[in-house]
Design a protein around this motif. Structure first.
Motif, PDB file in Angstrom:
ATOM      1  N   PRO A 186       0.796  -1.217   0.000  1.00  0.00           N
ATOM      2  CA  PRO A 186       0.000   0.000   0.000  1.00  0.00           C
ATOM      3  C   PRO A 186       0.833   1.273   0.000  1.00  0.00           C
ATOM      4  CG  PRO A 186       0.006  -0.984   2.185  1.00  0.00           C
ATOM      5  CD  PRO A 186       0.681  -1.960   1.280  1.00  0.00           C
ATOM      6  N   LEU A 187       2.104   1.158   0.406  1.00  0.00           N
ATOM      7  CA  LEU A 187       2.978   2.329   0.449  1.00  0.00           C
ATOM      8  C   LEU A 187       4.430   1.864   0.407  1.00  0.00           C
ATOM      9  CD1 LEU A 187       3.016   5.467   0.839  1.00  0.00           C
ATOM     10  CD2 LEU A 187       3.335   5.016   3.284  1.00  0.00           C
ATOM     11  N   THR A 188       5.245   2.574  -0.370  1.00  0.00           N
ATOM     12  CA  THR A 188       6.668   2.248  -0.451  1.00  0.00           C
ATOM     13  C   THR A 188       7.498   3.467  -0.068  1.00  0.00           C
ATOM     14  OG1 THR A 188       6.977   2.936  -2.754  1.00  0.00           O
ATOM     15  CG2 THR A 188       6.174   0.686  -2.368  1.00  0.00           C
ATOM     16  N   VAL A 189       8.755   3.222   0.280  1.00  0.00           N
ATOM     17  CA  VAL A 189       9.663   4.316   0.627  1.00  0.00           C
ATOM     18  C   VAL A 189       9.808   5.270  -0.551  1.00  0.00           C
ATOM     19  CG1 VAL A 189      12.045   4.886   1.231  1.00  0.00           C
ATOM     20  CG2 VAL A 189      10.920   2.941   2.323  1.00  0.00           C
ATOM     21  N   ASP A 190       9.847   4.732  -1.762  1.00  0.00           N
ATOM     22  CA  ASP A 190       9.996   5.571  -2.945  1.00  0.00           C
ATOM     23  C   ASP A 190       8.792   6.480  -3.149  1.00  0.00           C
ATOM     24  OD1 ASP A 190      12.098   5.686  -5.232  1.00  0.00           O
ATOM     25  OD2 ASP A 190      10.160   5.898  -6.235  1.00  0.00           O
ATOM     26  N   GLN A 191       7.594   5.969  -2.874  1.00  0.00           N
ATOM     27  CA  GLN A 191       6.397   6.788  -3.008  1.00  0.00           C
ATOM     28  C   GLN A 191       6.390   7.928  -2.004  1.00  0.00           C
ATOM     29  OE1 GLN A 191       3.383   3.774  -2.647  1.00  0.00           O
ATOM     30  NE2 GLN A 191       3.528   3.153  -4.789  1.00  0.00           N
ATOM     31  N   VAL A 192       6.881   7.662  -0.813  1.00  0.00           N
ATOM     32  CA  VAL A 192       6.985   8.722   0.194  1.00  0.00           C
ATOM     33  C   VAL A 192       7.957   9.794  -0.292  1.00  0.00           C
ATOM     34  CG1 VAL A 192       7.714   9.293   2.546  1.00  0.00           C
ATOM     35  CG2 VAL A 192       6.408   7.207   2.122  1.00  0.00           C
ATOM     36  N   ALA A 193       9.064   9.362  -0.870  1.00  0.00           N
ATOM     37  CA  ALA A 193      10.055  10.316  -1.377  1.00  0.00           C
ATOM     38  C   ALA A 193       9.462  11.203  -2.464  1.00  0.00           C
ATOM     39  CB  ALA A 193      11.270   9.563  -1.912  1.00  0.00           C
ATOM     40  N   MET A 194       8.637  10.617  -3.344  1.00  0.00           N
ATOM     41  CA  MET A 194       8.025  11.401  -4.417  1.00  0.00           C
ATOM     42  C   MET A 194       7.023  12.413  -3.878  1.00  0.00           C
ATOM     43  SD  MET A 194       9.530  10.489  -7.186  1.00  0.00           S
ATOM     44  CE  MET A 194       8.463  11.222  -8.425  1.00  0.00           C
ATOM     45  N   LEU A 195       6.419  12.108  -2.731  1.00  0.00           N
ATOM     46  CA  LEU A 195       5.444  13.023  -2.127  1.00  0.00           C
ATOM     47  C   LEU A 195       6.103  14.257  -1.522  1.00  0.00           C
ATOM     48  CD1 LEU A 195       2.941  10.578  -0.382  1.00  0.00           C
ATOM     49  CD2 LEU A 195       2.424  12.172  -2.236  1.00  0.00           C
ATOM     50  N   GLU A 196       7.410  14.244  -1.433  1.00  0.00           N
ATOM     51  CA  GLU A 196       8.113  15.392  -0.871  1.00  0.00           C
ATOM     52  C   GLU A 196       8.253  16.526  -1.875  1.00  0.00           C
ATOM     53  OE1 GLU A 196      11.519  14.660   1.669  1.00  0.00           O
ATOM     54  OE2 GLU A 196      11.059  12.515   1.668  1.00  0.00           O
TER      55      GLU A 196
END
Length: 330
Positions: A271-281
């Motif tokens: 449901p969530l990856t570290v890379d997706q969090v990085a892109m949300l920045e």
């Protein structure tokens, strides 16, 4: 052969669409069919592309097997094409399906096959956020893919949409589904990340224009965004309003989200990856440069479709009683 209103008769020109059975792909195939192209859809499993057949006339759309990891299959799919479109992309890595292989090197493989086949036009689907300096490997691989495509086709048309919405999307639908069961929705980074959601039908229209030679090729990409810029929080509140759900919005700092993602990305269909969090920045909106040069939907004569004109028709299924549920308007 009978044609739907506004649909052109099928001509002699052939376009091959790699990744044409996915969310964006099916709309691209429909748009190209309406323009009278013969369409070859290159996918890993043609047996799962049957839903594309009704989008065109009899024999107009044909699915063929191709896998970016096997160059000969890509070359076979591209043979005889007048134009080639590469839509292949992934949101998360899995096994051999890595960002570098699919989004970094994949466009070069498709472009080389298209060039060998003599295709006059090449269209590469990228994304806003494609940047060699991006914090996320997704964004870096998208930038690498653009460079790879342009190294083979200097006049390739590069398209960078913001988050794409439509009946089968994995954004609005994902949070609407989450709101059915979860007492709270996560505001990663405080929900301040800005997006410019663009309708999948508008993106497909631009692909058809590019294939038809009506978009300028070269290193300057087209950035595709809708008429409104919304924060992540505003999008979640809109989803809750349309689905008639009352849920708490929980602020999750980026540092905490990264820790959670390290665990969640180990799950199937993470449901969530570290890379997706990085892109949300980073914000995901059309740049001033693209607007100044006319490399936008409006610059191509496409009027952006607002969320309100489409999203309610498919978010209604997430209401407690579906289409029969009366949602009070504020």
């Amino acid at each position: 052969m009978a044609f739907a209103p506004g649909m052109r008769p099928v001509g002699d020109k052939l376009v091959t669409v790699f990744g044409g059975s996915g969310f964006i792909g099916r709309h691209v195939v429909r748009a190209l069919a309406r323009e009278g192209w013969r369409i070859r859809v290159a996918v890993r499993n043609p047996s799962l592309a049957g839903h594309l057949q009704p989008l065109g006339g009899v024999g107009q759309i044909v699915a063929i097997q191709a896998n970016l990891r096997f160059r000969e299959s890509v070359a076979q799919a591209a043979r005889g094409s007048d134009a080639v479109v590469n839509l292949v992309g992934i949101l998360a890595e899995s096994g051999k399906q890595s960002f570098d292989a699919i989004q970094g090197e994949g466009p070069r493989i498709v472009a080389e096959a298209a060039h060998a086949a003599g295709a006059a036009r090449f269209v590469q689907m990228s994304a806003i956020g494609a940047d060699r300096e991006s914090k996320g490997r997704y964004g870096r691989s998208k930038a690498a893919g653009e460079e790879a495509a342009l190294s083979v086709y200097p006049d390739a048309v590069i398209l960078r949409p913001s988050v794409v919405f439509g009946p089968e999307d994995n954004f609005f639908n994902r949070f609407a589904a989450m709101a059915r069961f979860s007492p709270a929705l996560p505001l990663i980074g405080g929900g301040r990340t800005r997006f410019q959601p663009v309708f999948v039908g508008d993106v497909a229209r631009v692909v058809a224009l590019a294939v038809g030679g009506e978009a300028e090729g070269g290193p300057a990409p087209y950035e595709l965004g809708g008429p409104k810029v919304l924060t992540f929080e505003e999008i979640l509140r809109y989803v809750l309003k349309e689905t008639g759900r009352h849920r708490m919005l929980l602020n999750v700092p980026f540092a905490v989200a990264r820790l959670q993602a390290k665990v969640l990305q180990l799950l199937p269909n993470a449901p969530l990856t570290v890379d997706q969090v990085a892109m949300l920045e980073s914000d995901n909106v059309v740049s001033d440069e693209a607007r100044a040069t006319g490399h936008t939907l409006e610059g191509l004569g496409v009027s952006p479709t607002p969320i309100e004109a489409v999203a309610p028709s498919y978010l209604v299924r997430f209401r407690k009683a579906g289409q029969f549920d009366k949602v009070r308007q504020a």
